[in-house]
Scaffold this motif. Structure first.
Motif, PDB file in Angstrom:
ATOM      1  N   TRP A 175       0.815  -1.209   0.000  1.00  0.00           N
ATOM      2  CA  TRP A 175       0.000   0.000   0.000  1.00  0.00           C
ATOM      3  C   TRP A 175       0.847   1.258   0.000  1.00  0.00           C
ATOM      4  O   TRP A 175       0.559   2.214  -0.707  1.00  0.00           O
ATOM      5  N   TRP A 176       1.946   1.259   0.753  1.00  0.00           N
ATOM      6  CA  TRP A 176       2.768   2.458   0.821  1.00  0.00           C
ATOM      7  C   TRP A 176       3.585   2.656  -0.454  1.00  0.00           C
ATOM      8  O   TRP A 176       3.930   3.776  -0.811  1.00  0.00           O
ATOM      9  N   GLU A 177       3.877   1.563  -1.173  1.00  0.00           N
ATOM     10  CA  GLU A 177       4.564   1.681  -2.457  1.00  0.00           C
ATOM     11  C   GLU A 177       3.613   2.246  -3.512  1.00  0.00           C
ATOM     12  O   GLU A 177       4.017   3.052  -4.345  1.00  0.00           O
ATOM     13  N   ARG A 178       2.355   1.820  -3.459  1.00  0.00           N
ATOM     14  CA  ARG A 178       1.360   2.384  -4.381  1.00  0.00           C
ATOM     15  C   ARG A 178       1.166   3.874  -4.112  1.00  0.00           C
ATOM     16  O   ARG A 178       0.943   4.657  -5.030  1.00  0.00           O
ATOM     17  N   LEU A 179       1.265   4.269  -2.867  1.00  0.00           N
ATOM     18  CA  LEU A 179       1.100   5.666  -2.493  1.00  0.00           C
ATOM     19  C   LEU A 179       2.306   6.515  -2.905  1.00  0.00           C
ATOM     20  O   LEU A 179       2.152   7.656  -3.332  1.00  0.00           O
ATOM     21  N   THR A 180       3.515   5.952  -2.817  1.00  0.00           N
ATOM     22  CA  THR A 180       4.721   6.750  -3.024  1.00  0.00           C
ATOM     23  C   THR A 180       5.387   6.571  -4.386  1.00  0.00           C
ATOM     24  O   THR A 180       5.728   7.553  -5.035  1.00  0.00           O
ATOM     25  N   VAL A 181       5.604   5.350  -4.838  1.00  0.00           N
ATOM     26  CA  VAL A 181       6.361   5.137  -6.084  1.00  0.00           C
ATOM     27  C   VAL A 181       5.568   4.511  -7.213  1.00  0.00           C
ATOM     28  O   VAL A 181       6.047   4.474  -8.347  1.00  0.00           O
ATOM     29  N   GLY A 208       7.395 -11.061 -12.470  1.00  0.00           N
ATOM     30  CA  GLY A 208       6.961 -10.141 -11.433  1.00  0.00           C
ATOM     31  C   GLY A 208       7.848 -10.186 -10.206  1.00  0.00           C
ATOM     32  O   GLY A 208       8.702 -11.051 -10.064  1.00  0.00           O
ATOM     33  N   ARG A 209       7.616  -9.241  -9.333  1.00  0.00           N
ATOM     34  CA  ARG A 209       8.317  -9.150  -8.068  1.00  0.00           C
ATOM     35  C   ARG A 209       7.292  -8.935  -6.969  1.00  0.00           C
ATOM     36  O   ARG A 209       6.182  -8.475  -7.219  1.00  0.00           O
ATOM     37  N   THR A 210       7.683  -9.223  -5.744  1.00  0.00           N
ATOM     38  CA  THR A 210       6.753  -9.133  -4.620  1.00  0.00           C
ATOM     39  C   THR A 210       6.660  -7.728  -4.033  1.00  0.00           C
ATOM     40  O   THR A 210       5.719  -7.431  -3.305  1.00  0.00           O
ATOM     41  N   SER A 211       7.646  -6.873  -4.333  1.00  0.00           N
ATOM     42  CA  SER A 211       7.631  -5.505  -3.820  1.00  0.00           C
ATOM     43  C   SER A 211       8.675  -4.683  -4.563  1.00  0.00           C
ATOM     44  O   SER A 211       9.532  -5.228  -5.258  1.00  0.00           O
ATOM     45  N   TYR A 212       8.619  -3.373  -4.395  1.00  0.00           N
ATOM     46  CA  TYR A 212       9.649  -2.519  -4.980  1.00  0.00           C
ATOM     47  C   TYR A 212      10.974  -2.661  -4.247  1.00  0.00           C
ATOM     48  O   TYR A 212      12.037  -2.412  -4.815  1.00  0.00           O
ATOM     49  N   VAL A 213      10.936  -3.093  -3.013  1.00  0.00           N
ATOM     50  CA  VAL A 213      12.166  -3.396  -2.281  1.00  0.00           C
ATOM     51  C   VAL A 213      12.902  -4.522  -3.010  1.00  0.00           C
ATOM     52  O   VAL A 213      14.120  -4.463  -3.209  1.00  0.00           O
TER      53      VAL A 213
END
Length: 93
Positions: A24-30, A70-75
């Motif tokens: 959720w915070w990745e969708r909000l920021t990047v 795909g990847r599981t997160s931007y991290v």
């Protein structure tokens, strides 16, 4: 759904594209506006952005010859990118 041949959208092939199951915070920021579904956007550019997650889920349930890129997160994306460019003594590790 109209699928691009092969990825007429931007004139690129899909080999290096990835989608990210953004937190959720990745969708909000990047990754606002569903840009994290990058592979699906190139595969089917006529699908509205707000339906790309649904397309991702449909493709995941289909009988594709290989898993979706795909990847599981931007991290995880950053770790992969940093890992590709880290060198020790001139050699990648």
């Amino acid at each position: 759904i109209e699928l691009a041949q092969p990825c007429a959208h931007h004139g690129r092939r899909t080999g290096r594209l990835r989608s990210v199951r953004a937190r959720w915070w990745e969708r909000l920021t990047v990754a606002p506006n569903h840009v994290n579904w990058h592979f699906e956007d190139h595969l089917a550019p006529t699908v509205p952005a707000y339906r790309l997650r649904e397309l991702h889920e449909l493709l995941g349930k289909s009988n594709l010859p290989a898993p979706l890129p795909g990847r599981t997160s931007y991290v995880a994306v950053v770790r992969e990118l940093v890992g590709l460019h880290v060198t020790v003594g001139g050699a990648k590790r």
